[in-house]
Design an enzyme around this catalytic site. Structure first.
Site, PDB file in Angstrom:
ATOM      1  CE  LYS A 195      -3.900  -2.336   2.229  1.00  0.00           C
ATOM      2  NZ  LYS A 195      -4.688  -2.630   3.434  1.00  0.00           N
ATOM      3  CD  GLN A 244      -3.623  -4.389   6.545  1.00  0.00           C
ATOM      4  OE1 GLN A 244      -3.783  -3.321   5.969  1.00  0.00           O
ATOM      5  NE2 GLN A 244      -4.007  -5.527   6.003  1.00  0.00           N
ATOM      6  CG  ASP A 296      -9.611   0.004   5.291  1.00  0.00           C
ATOM      7  OD1 ASP A 296      -9.355  -0.400   4.138  1.00  0.00           O
ATOM      8  OD2 ASP A 296      -8.897  -0.226   6.280  1.00  0.00           O
TER       9      ASP A 296
END
Ligand code: GUN
Length: 291
Positions: free
Chosen positions: A52, A96, A119
């Site tokens: 990422k 994460q 997200d």
């Protein structure tokens, strides 16, 4: 059979994003900035987060990787999140998953400012998605929708069988594909561990989205001819003969199922690369919406 090239499509989207970044900077404004929080040392998470951050560089974003030790307490992580919510130089960030067991994931996701939740995991963003309001769509289902759109796969009135009901993939993709619209309007069945006679469902499916994490789960006898296969499984299988000590494989027995499919995503190189591209897209949207 059309092999859906997620890597090429993701690169195309990244190029489109890079152009937009140039346009932002030519106005004298700073580049979009994405941060990723990683707690602990999980190997797969490290790989994903690293990827990422590298992708941010590729499109001209600023990026920050915030690594916290495995022993970080829930309170410490929540303090960090408060800090990130207040950081005006940051357009969006992700925490994460999975988090270490001693940290309550739900509490953490609730603490993220929905405006920075690229997200799309915050309940208010998930709710907005379900109500067809403008919001951050979780990157993996967003990526699947982009592949369907860019490969112009017909979903109108089609029977979609989604295997798996996770909050990150199965549930949101089932909502998106049943919504009104050009690449929606599908009739969706969500199958899960308590589903009876899955095979009779998948045999009727025009489109199968498998998000289970069990290698080789979907076999040729489970699908009809002309089926569209979206394989979201990414499993590391230990293999000493490989340089890394493992190889990556999907939920679908690719070689046999591909013989019957009209479209199929490979693993790796299918849905995986799209997830990162759509996270970048959401960060760009955050920049625009929060300006
Ligand atoms: N773990 C697996 N997939 C994801 C994702 O899309 N976002 C975050 N934050 N964690 C993940």
């Amino acid at each position: 059979m059309v092999l859906i090239d997620g890597k090429a499509t993701a690169n195309q989207i990244k190029n489109e994003i890079a152009e937009e970044v140039k346009a932002i900077q030519s106005k004298g404004e700073r580049a979009p900035h994405l941060a990723a929080v990683l707690v602990g040392n999980d190997g797969a998470s490290l790989t994903y987060v690293g990827s990422k951050v590298r992708s941010c560089e590729k499109v001209g974003f600023d990026s920050s990787l915030i690594r916290l030790p495995e022993e970080t307490t829930e309170a410490e992580l929540l303090t960090k999140i408060k800090e990130l919510n207040q950081d005006d130089t940051l357009d969006g960030y992700i925490v994460q998953l999975p988090l270490p067991k001693h940290i309550d994931e739900e509490k953490v996701l609730l603490a993220i400012d929905p405006k920075k939740d690229v997200d799309g995991f915050h309940p208010s963003n998930f709710g907005r998605m379900a109500l067809e309001l403008e919001t951050f769509i979780p990157a993996t289902p967003f990526g699947i929708m982009q592949l369907i759109e860019r490969y112009d796969i017909d979903t109108q009135g089609k029977h979609v069988v989604v295997i798996g009901r996770s909050h990150i993939v199965g549930r949101p993709i089932s909502i998106l594909m049943s919504q009104k619209g050009a690449y929606g309007n599908a009739t969706v069945t969500v199958a899960h561990s308590r589903t009876k006679d899955l095979k009779s469902l998948t045999q009727q499916a025009d489109i199968i989205v498998s998000a289970l994490g069990v290698p080789g789960f979907v076999t040729a006898d489970m699908v009809k001819k002309g089926v569209v296969i979206i394989d979201v499984g990414i499993t590391r299988v230990e293999d000493a003969s490989k340089e890394k000590g493992y190889y990556i494989t999907g939920d679908v027995d690719f070689d046999s199922v591909a013989q019957k499919a009209s479209f199929i995503t490979p693993v790796p190189g299918g849905v995986g690369p799209m997830t990162i591209a759509m996270l970048l897209k959401n960060t760009l949207l955050a920049r625009k919406w929060n300006a």
